[in-house]
Each structure stands twice: as C-alpha cells, then as structure tokens.
Design a protein around this motif. Structure first.
Motif, PDB file in Angstrom:
ATOM      1  N   ASP A 130       0.718  14.323  -0.817  1.00 37.21           N
ATOM      2  CA  ASP A 130       1.711  14.215   0.251  1.00 37.21           C
ATOM      3  C   ASP A 130       2.418  12.867   0.124  1.00 37.21           C
ATOM      4  O   ASP A 130       1.986  11.869   0.703  1.00 37.21           O
ATOM      5  N   ASN A 131       3.516  12.856  -0.600  1.00 36.13           N
ATOM      6  CA  ASN A 131       4.202  11.601  -0.856  1.00 36.13           C
ATOM      7  C   ASN A 131       4.962  11.093   0.354  1.00 36.13           C
ATOM      8  O   ASN A 131       5.151   9.881   0.505  1.00 36.13           O
ATOM      9  N   VAL A 132       5.400  12.008   1.198  1.00 34.28           N
ATOM     10  CA  VAL A 132       6.075  11.550   2.416  1.00 34.28           C
ATOM     11  C   VAL A 132       5.084  10.777   3.286  1.00 34.28           C
ATOM     12  O   VAL A 132       5.364   9.664   3.750  1.00 34.28           O
ATOM     13  N   ALA A 133       3.913  11.357   3.452  1.00 35.03           N
ATOM     14  CA  ALA A 133       2.883  10.652   4.225  1.00 35.03           C
ATOM     15  C   ALA A 133       2.552   9.319   3.578  1.00 35.03           C
ATOM     16  O   ALA A 133       2.335   8.313   4.271  1.00 35.03           O
ATOM     17  N   ALA A 134       2.535   9.313   2.247  1.00 33.77           N
ATOM     18  CA  ALA A 134       2.203   8.075   1.542  1.00 33.77           C
ATOM     19  C   ALA A 134       3.203   6.973   1.890  1.00 33.77           C
ATOM     20  O   ALA A 134       2.810   5.834   2.189  1.00 33.77           O
ATOM     21  N   GLY A 135       4.474   7.312   1.874  1.00 34.53           N
ATOM     22  CA  GLY A 135       5.488   6.325   2.212  1.00 34.53           C
ATOM     23  C   GLY A 135       5.345   5.840   3.647  1.00 34.53           C
ATOM     24  O   GLY A 135       5.459   4.637   3.938  1.00 34.53           O
ATOM     25  N   ARG A 136       5.051   6.791   4.545  1.00 33.64           N
ATOM     26  CA  ARG A 136       4.902   6.433   5.960  1.00 33.64           C
ATOM     27  C   ARG A 136       3.722   5.489   6.146  1.00 33.64           C
ATOM     28  O   ARG A 136       3.814   4.461   6.820  1.00 33.64           O
ATOM     29  N   ILE A 137       2.608   5.829   5.512  1.00 31.24           N
ATOM     30  CA  ILE A 137       1.399   5.017   5.655  1.00 31.24           C
ATOM     31  C   ILE A 137       1.630   3.606   5.137  1.00 31.24           C
ATOM     32  O   ILE A 137       1.154   2.626   5.726  1.00 31.24           O
ATOM     33  N   ALA A 138       2.378   3.506   4.050  1.00 29.91           N
ATOM     34  CA  ALA A 138       2.655   2.182   3.494  1.00 29.91           C
ATOM     35  C   ALA A 138       3.372   1.315   4.521  1.00 29.91           C
ATOM     36  O   ALA A 138       2.992   0.163   4.769  1.00 29.91           O
TER      37      ALA A 138
ATOM     38  N   ASN B 217      -2.484   3.655  -6.827  1.00 28.72           N
ATOM     39  CA  ASN B 217      -3.792   3.009  -6.909  1.00 28.72           C
ATOM     40  C   ASN B 217      -4.380   3.205  -8.306  1.00 28.72           C
ATOM     41  O   ASN B 217      -5.507   3.654  -8.478  1.00 28.72           O
ATOM     42  N   TRP B 218      -3.600   2.833  -9.284  1.00 32.08           N
ATOM     43  CA  TRP B 218      -4.016   2.981 -10.677  1.00 32.08           C
ATOM     44  C   TRP B 218      -4.780   1.726 -11.077  1.00 32.08           C
ATOM     45  O   TRP B 218      -4.219   0.648 -11.221  1.00 32.08           O
ATOM     46  N   GLU B 219      -6.063   1.883 -11.288  1.00 33.63           N
ATOM     47  CA  GLU B 219      -6.971   0.742 -11.364  1.00 33.63           C
ATOM     48  C   GLU B 219      -6.533  -0.391 -12.286  1.00 33.63           C
ATOM     49  O   GLU B 219      -6.517  -1.548 -11.861  1.00 33.63           O
ATOM     50  N   PRO B 220      -6.222  -0.121 -13.534  1.00 35.34           N
ATOM     51  CA  PRO B 220      -5.883  -1.252 -14.397  1.00 35.34           C
ATOM     52  C   PRO B 220      -4.682  -2.033 -13.881  1.00 35.34           C
ATOM     53  O   PRO B 220      -4.557  -3.220 -14.126  1.00 35.34           O
ATOM     54  N   MET B 221      -3.807  -1.370 -13.152  1.00 38.15           N
ATOM     55  CA  MET B 221      -2.639  -2.049 -12.603  1.00 38.15           C
ATOM     56  C   MET B 221      -2.991  -2.837 -11.349  1.00 38.15           C
ATOM     57  O   MET B 221      -2.647  -4.010 -11.223  1.00 38.15           O
ATOM     58  N   VAL B 222      -3.673  -2.214 -10.435  1.00 36.17           N
ATOM     59  CA  VAL B 222      -3.889  -2.856  -9.134  1.00 36.17           C
ATOM     60  C   VAL B 222      -4.931  -3.957  -9.213  1.00 36.17           C
ATOM     61  O   VAL B 222      -4.858  -4.949  -8.488  1.00 36.17           O
TER      62      VAL B 222
ATOM     63  N   THR C 134      -2.453  -4.022  -2.994  1.00 40.50           N
ATOM     64  CA  THR C 134      -2.654  -2.954  -2.030  1.00 40.50           C
ATOM     65  C   THR C 134      -1.865  -1.726  -2.503  1.00 40.50           C
ATOM     66  O   THR C 134      -0.751  -1.858  -2.991  1.00 40.50           O
ATOM     67  N   SER C 135      -2.457  -0.538  -2.371  1.00 37.58           N
ATOM     68  CA  SER C 135      -1.784   0.645  -2.906  1.00 37.58           C
ATOM     69  C   SER C 135      -2.185   1.887  -2.122  1.00 37.58           C
ATOM     70  O   SER C 135      -3.151   1.872  -1.356  1.00 37.58           O
ATOM     71  N   ILE C 136      -1.413   2.942  -2.324  1.00 39.27           N
ATOM     72  CA  ILE C 136      -1.713   4.216  -1.684  1.00 39.27           C
ATOM     73  C   ILE C 136      -2.300   5.146  -2.743  1.00 39.27           C
ATOM     74  O   ILE C 136      -1.644   5.468  -3.724  1.00 39.27           O
ATOM     75  N   ASP C 137      -3.535   5.566  -2.531  1.00 42.88           N
ATOM     76  CA  ASP C 137      -4.237   6.417  -3.492  1.00 42.88           C
ATOM     77  C   ASP C 137      -3.968   7.878  -3.156  1.00 42.88           C
ATOM     78  O   ASP C 137      -4.195   8.311  -2.028  1.00 42.88           O
TER      79      ASP C 137
ATOM     80  N   PRO D  12      -2.977  11.192   1.508  1.00 43.81           N
ATOM     81  CA  PRO D  12      -3.316  10.008   0.702  1.00 43.81           C
ATOM     82  C   PRO D  12      -4.201   9.051   1.490  1.00 43.81           C
ATOM     83  O   PRO D  12      -4.519   9.286   2.659  1.00 43.81           O
ATOM     84  N   ARG D  13      -4.544   7.981   0.826  1.00 42.40           N
ATOM     85  CA  ARG D  13      -5.514   7.038   1.379  1.00 42.40           C
ATOM     86  C   ARG D  13      -5.026   5.625   1.083  1.00 42.40           C
ATOM     87  O   ARG D  13      -4.658   5.301  -0.040  1.00 42.40           O
TER      88      ARG D  13
END
Lengths: 343, 343
Positions: free
Chosen positions: B169-177, B283-288, B296-299, B331-332
């Motif tokens: 749910d990318n819309v939710a992801a943007g909202r949560i951010a 939330n791509w580990e090697p990057m974050v 901080t990232s949205i998984d 997302p989380r």
DNA sequence: CTGTTAGCGCGTTCAA
DNA sequence: TTGAACGCGCTAACAG
C-alpha cells in the motif's frame, strides 16, 4: 485463447485426452508429439492439432519417472540477501535454454537443521543435481558423499577436497586492484577491509600485498580489519588519512567500505580521484553506481560461476567426471570515476 | 554414515528395495512408512529399520502422480536484483515447514517470450500453484485464466480484476511518512521521488499529499520526479534546499534517493536530523544501515506479502475460493537516526 | 505405420 | 495383518 473460468477450473489435460480427440492411441500420440519418425504425416498433424486445441503440456514428472531425469536442479543457499545467489541462479538458467531445466531455490538461513530438511526435500523431488551456495568464501562442511546426484559448491568451498568447489579468486582480485592503482600512478596505497574472520577479507589482503610487492611498494599504515560496514569504512579511512596525509589511494575490502572511504576523503576536503583514488570489491550495482563519484570495483563474475556450476552438474549426468578440488574464478576490473577522472 | 564413493555413485533406492530388505511387499512397506494403522508393530519396525539403513527417500514425483499434488510452487519473477523476490520467497517458505513445499524460482528478465517458456516449464512440472512477482508496482498483463492452477500476483498487480493481486500500500506508505515527520514537529516538508512513470512514485506522492492535508500543511516547493538514483536525490534536494532554506524535512521516494538527500543536506552544512529530517521508502538494509545517520524508512512488509500469497495458493488447493481484486499490504514505519536524534 | 503391452515408483483398493 | 492388483501419465519395446 483465454477461457472464461477462473484459474484452477480447467482440468489438467493428459496425453490420453489428446489421443482420444485425435482418434489414436496414446502411444501414437506420444510418438507424434515427440517427433519420432514412425508416424504418418497426416496422423502427426491431427495429433498436434489436438494437443494445440487442448493446450496440452506433457507431465515432466511422469516423463522423469521413465527417464530417470527430471530436468531439475536444486540450489541450496544461505545467502539471505540474494546478492550472490541471484547472479548464480541466472548463470545456471543461462547454461541451458530458458525452461529446459528448472531450479528449486531453497534458503537454509545458516541453519543446519533447515538445510537438512531442504536437502531431503530436494532429493525427494529427484533433482538431477545440486548447487550449494554459501554466503561467504570460507569453507563450509560437506554435504557428504552418499548423495545420489552430483553436487557442486559455489562461492563457499566444501571443506572436503573430494568435493568440487567453484569460488571467486579473491587473491587475484586484491592483486588486480593494486595493479590498477599503480597503473594510475598511485604510490601511497592504504588498505581497509572487513571482518578478519572472513576468508574473503584475508585473501583480498594477500592479493593486495602481492600487488604491492610486485610494484616494489609498501602499504601505507597497517591493513585495517573490522567489519563490512560503511561506518567502518568511514572511521578507518579517517584514521588513516589523518595519520598519513600523503595517502593517494585506498583499497577497500568491499563496495560498502569503499563508500565509507569516499565520505571520509570528502570530509577532509580532498577530492576523489584527483587526490585520493578509491577502489572496492564486489561491483554491487546499487552501491557502485550510487556513489559520488561512481566506484571502481572488482567484479567476482558470479554469473560465470553459476553457469560453470550448472555445466559441471549436467556434464556429470552425461557421464563426465564431476572433478574435485577448489577451482578459482578470475575476477574482472570495472573502472569508474573513483580511480580515473570522468567527464 | 558417509559412503566412500563419489557423489552420484550411490543408486537411488526405491520402496521396493526397502520392502525386499525388510522381507515384505511394497504395499506393506508403504503402509508402514506412511503410518497407516493396519500394520503389525514388529513389521513396521523392520520396515523402518530397512528404510533407515538404505537412507530411503520416497520419490515425491511418483507420489504426486497418484495424489495429483506435487508440493511444489512456481515463483515467476522479473525482479533482476532479487530485492523483492527474496523476501517473498522466504515468506512463502515460512508459510509451511521448511521442505514441506519447494519453490521453483524462474527469472523472466522482463521478457515475455522467456516468461512463456518458464510458464510452460512450471506447468509441465505440475506445480500446485503460481506466484508472479513483478519488479514494479504498475499493473502487468495477466497470464490468463486458462491456467489449471491458482495464480497470485505479488508486488505488481495483474491488469485483470478477476485475478488475485497482493501489493504494497504505497499510498498509506506516503501518508505514514508524513505523519511521522509531523509528529516529530516538522512543518516545512519537501518531496523528492523517482520515475513518474512508476505507480510506486505517484502512489507514494498521493499519500504524502493526504498526510499533509490531514495536518493542514502544504508541500514546500513542487514534488520532484525524475529517476530512482542517488544522484537525482542529491541534485533535486540541492535545488529544493537552495530555493527554500526553511525546509525542515524531505520525504524521499526511495532509500537511494534519500541517501542522495542526506548528502545534499550535509553539503550545505546543515545537520540531519536536527535541521532537516529525511525519510526513505523500502527499508532496504544495505542502504538504510550504511548511511550517516541511519535512515528512517517505510518497510513494505514483503515477507508478509509472500507468506500471504503462499497461503492463498494452498487454501485454494484445499477448495477455498482464491478470491480476486487487488489487496493492499499495510507498510511499517522503521525509525532511525535520520528523523529522530540517536545517541 | 499403428496399437498393445509393460513398467517407471508409489498409494490405495480389495481379497486372502 | 498382509499382499496382489490396479492406475497415476508417460515412453519404449514389440506385435500387428
């Protein structure tokens, strides 16, 4: 073409369905579809039409029951991130036409119990061969020799010299890195690497030493070993640059460490590559292409490793000796802006 | 335990080998090993001992021939990097005990022809179900409805509403951010994202807009869309920061873009997160974990997606409706040092 | 050229 | 409680 029902509605069609529709026996249908010569052209056409109409797909498991081969390979890995296993998988797929052989991928997650379960599962599905992929280049314990199919160890070698192992040549990688820096005119070379408990770190370090010796150079400062993180790359490089301001190149044990080194150099107001060149290992795309400047790196040629592993497995099925011992895959230098100025 | 021969020497043992050694018929051996009740205890023990001694592994393909099930799933992907497919694979494995079901992984490499080949290969091996994993969240063309097994589309939804699709749910992801940034006291929020041809970029952007509206805020500057690279993250953030020096937070369309944003902020002598907070997606580990500070990232919770997909497939085999339409996975938020100061 | 028979390894009837 | 017989889907031998 597309039916109207949901997926799963359509029953699986068998050869006997095709034979019935074509008005022949299953044996004839089989011959017709398998291109055997002893079939009348008209009959063959009828059978092929029927197969087409029913979108018949032969059951390879039933075929395998007869042939003793399933056209299937097991890829047993513990590479959680998929960094190594994906290129190896692609190489294995490439070794044959797409679809000629299918690959079971199992992730044992560094857990021996889980690995045994997956091994049983793969053998029970009568894979024709097994490719075992480790997450580090240190030797791993053998799966044993009482496995009824050929086994090739990739990336991580088996600890049993009787097994066949295909691994990247990390010593050569270290040597090549230094040779490149020397060719670029660098004379004051430092070395920052990862966890010294990893063979990859030490082997690359050995190669670095060989390269320096060959050029009549000495390492600036000591080799720094700790862990594979960007943070360590930053911290170690910072120490080295502060203690040895004349450093003009840093060989890093991984692309991530190299990214840390890039940061450290920039923090000190120095320019990459004009003042200090930086080189990494792995040629891991998201790392090397995202950095500023892009990162020169040593690519371990994992696709070739995967392709070679698959070829060895199938050659063994055809009666060739599988072979044994540890075989090294030569790496490849990929030059980018961190060692050679780019427009 | 380990034999002395090479791999491949030992012949595959069959049930009839076990039966012969135990001095019973194959039928009795079968019952004994499958825990059927109608076997004398002593007989069962003899059979089990014989199976153990020969290290018998039943041929699941032969079993499948009878049962109509192979305990096998096909994972058809075009995710070259394995970023999405690996967690999904692990989730699918987790949905059952390790080894209960094995997964064929095929990489179609964005090529329709190759995808068809792999599809045929999977169907010919009589997979019980199919999970199709795309490399982006835009709809992809359906495989059709005349496939005789349940199909679930993951990450990239099918363009056919009759198919079942499980997507983040990318819309939710943007909202949560945005909600997180607002909760941290930020009021001047900018937005840098990736290729506007990707639904993921636009959807997250919509969510960002919703979050701002809910907080009674307006975006600082325009949303910047170009591509998913670190370079773009740097360049776009630089422009925004120069034109709007009061920016106190940047929402980035991916972790890579966010890393570029971190660089741009630091280049301007400002501090993350004190002056400017930065948040990424994936939330791509090697990057974050490699960035400074950590990101901080949205998984998107891909493991859950994979697990759910596998569960749906097997529920469908047990007679449940597969279902249809596009289902969103929540997302989380994973908080690290780029939005909240850490020790 | 075609069809019948046999058997790959296994589980499941059914008689014995 | 055990075993013989059958069939899953397919191919290879043979006979017709």
């Amino acid at each position: 073409m597309a039916g109207t029902g949901r997926n799963g509605d359509t029953k699986v069609v068998t050869l006997s369905d095709v034979a019935r529709l074509a008005g022949v026996s299953v044996a004839t249908a089989s011959k017709a579809l398998n291109g055997r010569s002893q079939v009348a052209a008209r009959t063959r056409a009828r059978v092929e039409a029927a197969a087409e109409q029913l979108s018949f797909v032969p059951n390879r498991m039933a075929q395998g029951l007869l042939a003793g081969r399933t056209g299937t390979v097991g890829l047993l890995t513990s590479d959680l991130q998929g960094r190594f296993v994906i290129p190896i998988l692609m190489g294995a797929e490439d070794a044959f036409g797409a679809g000629r052989v299918s690959v079971f991928l199992c992730d044992a997650r560094e857990d021996t119990i889980r690995e045994q379960h997956h091994l049983q599962a793969l053998l029970s599905r009568r894979v024709d061969g097994l490719i075992v992929v480790g997450s580090r280049t240190d030797p791993r314990s053998t799966l044993g020799h009482d496995i009824p199919v050929p086994v090739v160890y990739v990336y991580a070698p088996s600890d049993d010299a009787g097994d066949l192992s295909l691994v990247p040549d990390n010593v050569a990688a270290g040597r090549i890195a230094v040779e490149h820096l020397v060719a670029c005119g660098r004379r004051k070379i430092a070395h920052v690497s990862g966890d010294p408990g990893y063979a990859a770190a030490l082997d690359r370090g050995v190669g670095v030493g060989e390269g320096l010796d060959a050029a009549g150079l000495k390492l600036v400062g000591d080799s720094m070993y700790a862990d594979w993180s960007e943070r360590w790359g930053r911290d170690a490089s910072a120490v080295l640059l502060d203690r040895h301001p004349d450093i003009d190149a840093i060989v890093c044990g991984s692309d991530q460490i190299a990214r840390g080194a890039l940061d450290a150099v920039r923090d000190r107001g120095r320019v990459v590559p004009d003042d200090v060149a930086v080189i990494g290992f792995d040629n891991w795309e998201p790392m090397v292409e995202g950095s500023r400047p892009e990162l020169t790196s040593i690519d371990p040629n994992l696709e070739l490793l995967g392709r070679a592993a698959a070829q060895r497995v199938f050659a063994a099925l055809d009666g060739d000796e599988l072979g044994d011992g540890v075989h090294l895959q030569a790496p490849r230098l990929v030059i980018r802006g961190s060692t050679v100025p780019r427009s």
